[in-house]
Design a protein around this motif. Structure first.
Motif, PDB file in Angstrom:
ATOM      1  N   TYR A 209      65.946 -40.063 -78.845  1.00 23.23           N
ATOM      2  CA  TYR A 209      67.101 -40.973 -78.991  1.00 23.23           C
ATOM      3  C   TYR A 209      66.874 -42.256 -78.234  1.00 23.23           C
ATOM      4  CZ  TYR A 209      68.616 -38.093 -74.959  1.00 23.23           C
ATOM      5  OH  TYR A 209      68.676 -37.391 -73.783  1.00 23.23           O
TER       6      TYR A 209
ATOM      7  N   PHE B 205      69.638 -40.430 -69.137  1.00 21.73           N
ATOM      8  CA  PHE B 205      69.764 -40.678 -70.590  1.00 21.73           C
ATOM      9  C   PHE B 205      70.921 -41.613 -70.920  1.00 21.73           C
ATOM     10  CE2 PHE B 205      73.622 -38.750 -72.383  1.00 21.73           C
ATOM     11  CZ  PHE B 205      74.162 -38.179 -71.232  1.00 21.73           C
TER      12      PHE B 205
ATOM     13  N   ARG C 270      64.029 -31.640 -66.052  1.00 25.54           N
ATOM     14  CA  ARG C 270      64.830 -30.425 -66.010  1.00 25.54           C
ATOM     15  C   ARG C 270      64.849 -29.890 -64.588  1.00 25.54           C
ATOM     16  NH1 ARG C 270      67.079 -31.887 -69.766  1.00 25.54           N
ATOM     17  NH2 ARG C 270      67.290 -30.931 -71.822  1.00 25.54           N
TER      18      ARG C 270
ATOM     19  N   MET D  78      72.221 -40.662 -80.380  1.00 27.35           N
ATOM     20  CA  MET D  78      72.508 -39.214 -80.353  1.00 27.35           C
ATOM     21  C   MET D  78      73.549 -38.867 -81.409  1.00 27.35           C
ATOM     22  SD  MET D  78      72.613 -38.871 -76.241  1.00 27.35           S
ATOM     23  CE  MET D  78      72.182 -37.260 -75.669  1.00 27.35           C
TER      24      MET D  78
ATOM     25  N   ASN E 159      71.298 -33.680 -78.468  1.00 23.51           N
ATOM     26  CA  ASN E 159      70.438 -34.038 -77.342  1.00 23.51           C
ATOM     27  C   ASN E 159      69.052 -33.465 -77.602  1.00 23.51           C
ATOM     28  OD1 ASN E 159      72.144 -31.494 -76.563  1.00 23.51           O
ATOM     29  ND2 ASN E 159      70.212 -31.316 -75.472  1.00 23.51           N
ATOM     30  N   VAL E 160      68.132 -33.666 -76.654  1.00 23.96           N
ATOM     31  CA  VAL E 160      66.762 -33.164 -76.857  1.00 23.96           C
ATOM     32  C   VAL E 160      66.662 -31.668 -76.586  1.00 23.96           C
ATOM     33  CG1 VAL E 160      64.320 -33.404 -76.246  1.00 23.96           C
ATOM     34  CG2 VAL E 160      65.862 -35.286 -75.773  1.00 23.96           C
ATOM     35  N   GLY E 161      67.137 -31.268 -75.393  1.00 20.30           N
ATOM     36  CA  GLY E 161      66.869 -29.920 -74.893  1.00 20.30           C
ATOM     37  C   GLY E 161      67.478 -28.834 -75.768  1.00 20.30           C
TER      38      GLY E 161
ATOM     39  N   LEU F 145      76.701 -30.377 -78.165  1.00 18.43           N
ATOM     40  CA  LEU F 145      75.893 -30.931 -77.082  1.00 18.43           C
ATOM     41  C   LEU F 145      75.482 -29.797 -76.159  1.00 18.43           C
ATOM     42  CD1 LEU F 145      75.047 -33.730 -75.811  1.00 18.43           C
ATOM     43  CD2 LEU F 145      77.046 -33.475 -74.361  1.00 18.43           C
ATOM     44  N   GLN F 146      74.320 -29.935 -75.553  1.00 18.41           N
ATOM     45  CA  GLN F 146      73.881 -28.942 -74.576  1.00 18.41           C
ATOM     46  C   GLN F 146      74.842 -28.957 -73.383  1.00 18.41           C
ATOM     47  OE1 GLN F 146      69.925 -29.575 -73.221  1.00 18.41           O
ATOM     48  NE2 GLN F 146      70.403 -28.890 -71.178  1.00 18.41           N
TER      49      GLN F 146
ATOM     50  N   HIS G  51      72.267 -36.226 -63.657  1.00 23.73           N
ATOM     51  CA  HIS G  51      71.721 -36.163 -65.027  1.00 23.73           C
ATOM     52  C   HIS G  51      72.169 -37.379 -65.846  1.00 23.73           C
ATOM     53  CE1 HIS G  51      69.983 -32.903 -67.887  1.00 23.73           C
ATOM     54  NE2 HIS G  51      69.753 -34.096 -68.391  1.00 23.73           N
TER      55      HIS G  51
HETATM   56  C1  COI Z   1      68.792 -33.969 -73.232  1.00 27.30           C
HETATM   57  O1  COI Z   1      68.902 -34.763 -74.168  1.00 27.30           O
HETATM   58  O2  COI Z   1      68.261 -32.859 -73.394  1.00 27.30           O
HETATM   59  C2  COI Z   1      69.311 -34.337 -71.908  1.00 27.30           C
HETATM   60  O3  COI Z   1      68.777 -33.887 -70.937  1.00 27.30           O
HETATM   61  C3  COI Z   1      70.546 -35.157 -71.824  1.00 27.30           C
HETATM   62  C4  COI Z   1      71.709 -34.333 -72.216  1.00 27.30           C
HETATM   63  C5  COI Z   1      72.018 -33.191 -71.363  1.00 27.30           C
HETATM   64  C6  COI Z   1      72.925 -35.129 -72.538  1.00 27.30           C
END
Ligand code: COI
Length: 331
Positions: free
Chosen positions: A101, A299, A235, A308, A77-79, A52-53, A296
């Motif tokens: 997601y 999501f 962001r 996810m 995740n996306v980022g 995970l990021q 944050h």
């Molecule tokens: C992403 O999916 O990039 C988000 O921003 C959420 C994540 C940090 C759990």
């Protein structure tokens, strides 16, 4: 086949258990911390890792994983802005993320926070908690009477547009990469400046890539309407926090909803009750009546967590089989 997952949280365990049930031949092990050069060894023997990021995916981490023969990383995740893609290439990694997601999870949250800001629910809640049950001065603005500027018309931005249209509001949009449906609806303006000039409230749905860093700053804010509302669930680095605070102080920006923050890494998703997180700007923002700050969480829904886990683990299996999952990143 074995998958090792990093940074697994307790709230992800039900989704992980479900995925394991559906994939009984895959051995899954996990840790709760991030991937680093030091923690790479935990994944020894794995065919793919899922992470995970949280903190940067560094060259050293890629090197350590590669030494163990691990070449597959599925981010759940996306980022991906914290991945050293040059190093990933050097060590011949396959990487996937989960680009879709639940656009609704994020878009709904942005619109909830936007409506809260317009109806000023934070000061009203604070008054009610003190048993001050007067209406004034907490008067609001109606969604349907606003012009909303949506910056970024990817999956999340488009979902936000639908919700805003459901309120009967006027929506204008800007994106360098135009979407044909939004084009067909005639929602695009030609420039950000045009959007800034017309919008009563602006919601950001673009990635934190270098060209977007600090796009909301004193110059762009100066081009906005007086009393504009800004929503950022995308962001933290999109907004210059000092310039935003100055605009809140002057009243140029009337309210802001921030689900992300420039210095959030290491602070968000931790319990700071009775402790100091040593960020005076953040502490100041949190106390303001016109700042809707959350850690944050846009999501954070059951559906999003399930997706996810499911999509990232499916991609990890595909990589391990030598296949290319549809969510593989080309770099
Ligand atoms: C992403 O999916 O990039 C988000 O921003 C959420 C994540 C940090 C759990």
């Amino acid at each position: 086949m074995k998958i090792f997952a990093y940074g697994i949280r307790e709230d992800e365990l039900p989704a992980l258990a479900e995925w394991k049930n559906e994939n009984p031949t895959v051995a899954v092990d996990y840790s709760t911390g991030p991937v680093t050069a030091e923690t790479a060894k935990l994944a020894a023997g794995a065919d793919s890792i899922v992470a995970l990021q949280e903190s940067p995916f560094t060259k050293e981490a890629f090197a350590a994983l590669s030494d163990l023969g691990i070449k597959n990383l599925s981010v759940r995740n996306v980022g991906t802005e914290n991945i050293d893609f040059e190093a990933a290439k050097e060590f011949d990694f396959n990487i996937s993320n989960v680009p879709v997601y639940s656009p609704s999870a994020v878009a709904e949250y942005a619109m909830i926070q936007l409506s809260r800001a317009l109806r000023r629910t934070k000061p009203m809640d604070a008054k009610v908690a003190k048993h001050d049950l007067r209406w004034a001065p907490t008067i609001g603005r109606e969604m349907r009477m606003q012009t909303f500027g949506v910056i970024g018309t990817g999956n999340i931005g488009r979902q936000a547009i639908k919700i805003l249209q459901g309120f009967g509001a006027k929506v204008i949009a800007y994106d360098k990469f135009q979407n044909k449906d939004i084009q067909a609806e005639g929602l695009y303006v030609d420039s950000l400046d045009e959007l800034y000039a017309q919008a009563d409230a602006i919601t950001l749905h673009v990635p934190g890539v270098p060209e977007n860093v600090n796009m909301i700053n004193k110059d762009s804010i100066a081009k906005m309407k007086d009393g504009v509302v800004i929503v950022n669930v995308s962001r933290g680095n999109l907004v210059n926090t000092d310039d935003l605070i100055a605009a809140l102080d002057s009243g140029k920006v009337s309210d802001v909803a921030l689900d992300v923050y420039e210095g959030e890494v290491g602070i968000f998703n931790k319990d700071w009750t009775d402790k100091d997180f040593s960020d005076d700007r953040l502490a100041d923002l949190i106390t303001r009546d016109n700042v809707y700050l959350t850690p944050h969480t846009a999501f954070y829904t059951t559906n999003a967590i399930n997706e996810m886990i499911r999509q990232s683990f499916d991609a990890a299996v595909a990589f391990a089989k030598g296949e290319e999952p549809t969510i593989a990143i080309k770099f």
